[in-house]
Scaffold this motif. Structure first.
Motif, short mmCIF file in Angstrom:
data_model
loop_
_atom_site.label_atom_id
_atom_site.label_comp_id
_atom_site.label_asym_id
_atom_site.label_seq_id
_atom_site.Cartn_x
_atom_site.Cartn_y
_atom_site.Cartn_z
N THR A 16 13.11 39.33 43.82
CA THR A 16 11.83 39.92 44.20
C THR A 16 12.01 41.41 44.52
O THR A 16 12.83 41.77 45.37
N VAL A 17 11.23 42.24 43.84
CA VAL A 17 11.22 43.68 44.09
C VAL A 17 10.04 44.05 44.97
O VAL A 17 10.16 44.83 45.92
N ASN A 18 8.89 43.48 44.65
CA ASN A 18 7.66 43.79 45.39
C ASN A 18 6.80 42.54 45.43
O ASN A 18 6.59 41.90 44.41
N LEU A 19 6.35 42.16 46.63
CA LEU A 19 5.54 40.96 46.79
C LEU A 19 4.37 41.25 47.71
O LEU A 19 4.55 41.76 48.81
N ARG A 20 3.16 40.92 47.24
CA ARG A 20 1.94 41.10 48.03
C ARG A 20 1.20 39.77 48.11
O ARG A 20 0.77 39.22 47.08
N VAL A 21 1.08 39.22 49.32
CA VAL A 21 0.44 37.92 49.48
C VAL A 21 -0.64 37.89 50.57
O VAL A 21 -1.39 36.92 50.66
N SER A 22 -0.71 38.94 51.40
CA SER A 22 -1.70 38.93 52.48
C SER A 22 -1.87 40.34 53.03
O SER A 22 -1.19 41.28 52.61
N ASP A 23 -2.78 40.45 54.01
CA ASP A 23 -3.01 41.76 54.65
C ASP A 23 -2.18 41.92 55.93
O ASP A 23 -2.46 42.79 56.75
N ALA A 24 -1.15 41.08 56.10
CA ALA A 24 -0.36 41.08 57.33
C ALA A 24 0.50 42.33 57.47
O ALA A 24 0.97 42.64 58.58
N LEU A 25 0.74 43.08 56.39
CA LEU A 25 1.61 44.25 56.45
C LEU A 25 0.97 45.38 55.66
O LEU A 25 0.61 45.21 54.50
#
Length: 403
Positions: free
Chosen positions: A219-228
């Motif tokens: 994994t290089v870049n992962l977006r799953v939520s607005d938590a960060l």
């Protein structure tokens, strides 16, 4: 007196017993081979060695014991000798035939097999194909991706049969096998699947076998939520930030080091999930990210279309990375696109937003004019009802590199 077929049969049986008795009397011991019932029958009976004359079950077993390549046998009953012992056509089969060319059910038929010889062949067969058992943890954010690359094989009911199916398919990178259920994985697994996500609600755990390769997608870049928040400055984008199984970026320096070490034949995949959980993907090959002194310029890449995703990641070659505090776009007026929108390899300005703001449902389906192009956008792949793709922000994005 003319010998009948029955008399001939009895003479052959007596001769066999006489020769056997004489050999044992002179100290020749019968070869030992522990045989157990083997349900089913050979898919191709002609693939086995056939005895020239009818023999008893014990004689057939002795023939198998003498042949080191024999691991299973079947006896087709033909006649009886005065009701004493049943005679039949003896067929001997190799372990490969028994394990790969055997019907598990043939109307209640069964043969005999040597568990030791089958086990020995199975071990050698799996080792020759570099088969390794690994447990995979599939979290909720990977369910669609995992399922998209699985091909179920109902005809393969054993581990070795499942591996054989994988060996026949060039795209197969491993198998999921549980009891008699076989599925082939037609792309490399994600490295993060081999780790149990801390404190996560995972969907399932599978017994996974790599076949022929140990490679996986990092994994290089992962977006799953607005938590960060990904609205960060140059120093953090250089080193990376976030949590590996959640919102995450490996870092520009990581990308430079990896692509510089292997500028040719490296392989990236981009995964996108819509809010209706539809999944699209594509590959980027031969990506080269230059050093920090060039603002981590993307120097080369080759786009390989595959699963419906269009080329929006890079605006072209020789494009610098930008954050709010560093880098310039190719806009004629010298604008820093990251100050207006998001960090990215901007031209003037961008068609994708892997580092954009995460918008939740239903806002993400059509963001406000003030937030246009600021989300997890992939302009060319927005739903058809969106007239401007910069207004749709995706549910999930992941950029992966094969390692």
């Amino acid at each position: 007196m003319k010998l009948t077929a029955k008399h001939s049969e009895l003479l052959q049986l007596l001769l066999w017993k006489l020769l056997t008795a004489v050999s044992f009397a002179y100290g020749c011991q019968p070869p030992t081979l522990k045989l157990t019932t083997f349900p089913g029958c050979p898919a191709d009976p002609g693939s086995g060695w056939r005895s020239l004359q009818p023999v008893t079950k014990q004689q057939c077993a002795m023939l198998c014991a003498k042949q080191s390549c024999c691991a299973a046998l079947s006896l087709d009953a033909a006649s009886t000798a005065d009701g004493i012992e049943q005679l039949g056509e003896c067929r001997l089969f190799t372990a490969e035939t028994a394990l790969l060319g055997w019907n598990s059910s043939c109307g209640g038929q069964s043969g005999l097999a040597s568990s030791d010889r089958l086990s020995s062949f199975r071990t050698e067969y799996l080792a020759a194909r570099n088969v390794t058992l690994k447990r995979v943890h599939i979290p909720n954010n990977s369910v669609k991706i995992f399922a998209a690359f699985l091909q179920h094989q109902p005809a393969a009911s054993s581990l070795i049969g499942c591996v054989a199916k994988c060996s026949e398919l060039p795209a197969c990178r491993g198998i999921v096998f549980n009891s008699s259920n076989c599925s082939l994985l037609t792309d490399y697994p994600l490295c993060r699947w081999f780790e149990q996500p801390p404190g996560s609600s995972e969907l399932a755990v599978y017994e996974f076998y790599t076949v022929g390769t140990q490679q996986c997608f990092e994994t290089v870049n992962l977006r799953v939520s607005d938590a960060l928040s990904f609205d960060r400055l140059w120093a953090e984008y250089k080193t990376g930030f976030g949590t590996y199984h959640g919102n995450y970026f490996a870092g520009l320096e990581w990308l430079h080091a990896r692509t510089s070490a292997q500028p040719i034949n490296n392989r990236f995949r981009v995964d996108l999930l819509y809010w209706n959980d539809a999944y699209i993907y594509a590959y980027y090959l031969n990506v080269l990210i230059l050093a920090e002194s060039t603002n981590y310029t993307v120097s080369e890449f080759t786009f390989e279309p595959a699963g419906g995703l269009h080329q929006n990641l890079f605006g072209g070659n020789n494009i610098q990375f930008q954050t709010r505090d560093r880098g310039l776009s190719t806009c004629s007026y010298g604008q820093n696109c990251a100050q207006m929108f998001q960090p990215q390899w901007h031209t003037c300005c961008h068609a994708s937003g892997p580092f954009g703001k995460y918008f939740n449902y239903p806002t993400a389906l059509n963001v406000s004019a003030a937030d246009r192009a600021k989300g997890i956008v992939w302009a060319s792949n927005a739903p058809t009802n969106i007239t401007d793709g910069h207004y749709y922000s995706f549910k999930q994005l992941e950029i992966l590199m094969l390692t």
